[in-house]
Write a protein that holds these residues in place. Structure first.
Motif, short mmCIF file in Angstrom:
data_model
loop_
_atom_site.label_atom_id
_atom_site.label_comp_id
_atom_site.label_asym_id
_atom_site.label_seq_id
_atom_site.Cartn_x
_atom_site.Cartn_y
_atom_site.Cartn_z
N PHE A 127 33.73 41.93 54.55
CA PHE A 127 33.28 43.28 54.20
C PHE A 127 32.81 44.08 55.41
N VAL A 128 31.86 43.56 56.18
CA VAL A 128 31.27 44.35 57.28
C VAL A 128 32.31 44.67 58.36
N PRO A 129 33.09 43.69 58.86
CA PRO A 129 34.12 44.07 59.85
C PRO A 129 35.14 45.05 59.28
N ALA A 130 35.51 44.89 58.02
CA ALA A 130 36.46 45.82 57.40
C ALA A 130 35.87 47.22 57.34
N LEU A 131 34.64 47.33 56.87
CA LEU A 131 33.99 48.64 56.74
C LEU A 131 33.85 49.32 58.10
N ILE A 132 33.41 48.58 59.10
CA ILE A 132 33.21 49.15 60.45
C ILE A 132 34.55 49.61 61.03
N ASN A 133 35.58 48.79 60.92
CA ASN A 133 36.87 49.15 61.51
C ASN A 133 37.55 50.28 60.74
N ILE A 134 37.37 50.33 59.43
CA ILE A 134 37.89 51.47 58.67
C ILE A 134 37.16 52.75 59.08
N LEU A 135 35.85 52.66 59.27
CA LEU A 135 35.07 53.84 59.69
C LEU A 135 35.52 54.33 61.06
N ILE A 136 35.69 53.42 62.01
CA ILE A 136 36.12 53.82 63.36
C ILE A 136 37.53 54.41 63.31
N GLY A 137 38.43 53.75 62.61
CA GLY A 137 39.79 54.27 62.48
C GLY A 137 39.82 55.62 61.80
N ASN A 138 39.01 55.78 60.78
CA ASN A 138 38.92 57.05 60.06
C ASN A 138 38.37 58.15 60.96
N THR A 139 37.42 57.81 61.81
CA THR A 139 36.85 58.78 62.75
C THR A 139 37.93 59.26 63.73
#
Length: 155
Positions: A127-139
């Motif tokens: 969950f946490v690595p997925a959420l962080i990487n989705i957030l960075i990619g989305n940014t």
């Protein structure tokens, strides 16, 4: 007949469009800018809107799919969605969390947070690595889209 959109602010429209699958911030940011929302404000609202469903998708997608697979008709639909997602996400499969970031960062249709979250869930990225990487990619995607939308708006 009066539209519901007549009662919502431009910012609320951007937020809701950004939270929708398919449209996401790739549609919300240009829409916001075209409606006169400040580009920075459209970028921030678009990012917030597009990230709203991500935690829910990461947590609930797998159990919902499992429950839906109990019905023969729904099993076919779920399997089709899963197979299509797995086909599109070979980069994620190969590179896991960093692949997820790269996948979501590319601002083209079907590479947004919804597909990224679905792939992360199916590939069992925590969950946490997925959420962080989705957030960075989305940014990254949001910055690209906002820049291009602002350039086009000023031509």
């Amino acid at each position: 007949m009066t539209s519901l959109l007549n009662y919502m602010s431009k910012e609320m429209v951007v937020l809701l469009v950004a939270a929708m699958p398919v449209m996401e911030l790739r549609g919300a940011i240009p829409l916001g800018i075209s409606m006169g929302v400040d580009p920075i404000k459209a970028l921030i609202i678009g990012m917030i809107g597009s990230m709203i469903p991500v935690p829910f998708l990461l947590v609930l997608l797998e159990p919902v799919f499992e429950k839906l697979r109990e019905n023969d008709y729904m099993k076919k639909i779920v399997d089709k969605i899963v197979n299509r997602t797995i086909k599109k996400t070979s980069t994620i499969h190969k590179y896991k969390a960093i692949g997820l970031l790269l996948f979501v960062a590319v601002p083209i249709p079907t590479t947004g947070v919804w597909t990224g979250a679905m792939a992360a869930s199916l590939l069992k990225i925590r969950f946490v690595p997925a959420l962080i990487n989705i957030l960075i990619g989305n940014t990254i995607a949001a910055l690209i889209i906002a820049y291009l939308s602002n350039v086009v708006a000023n031509i």
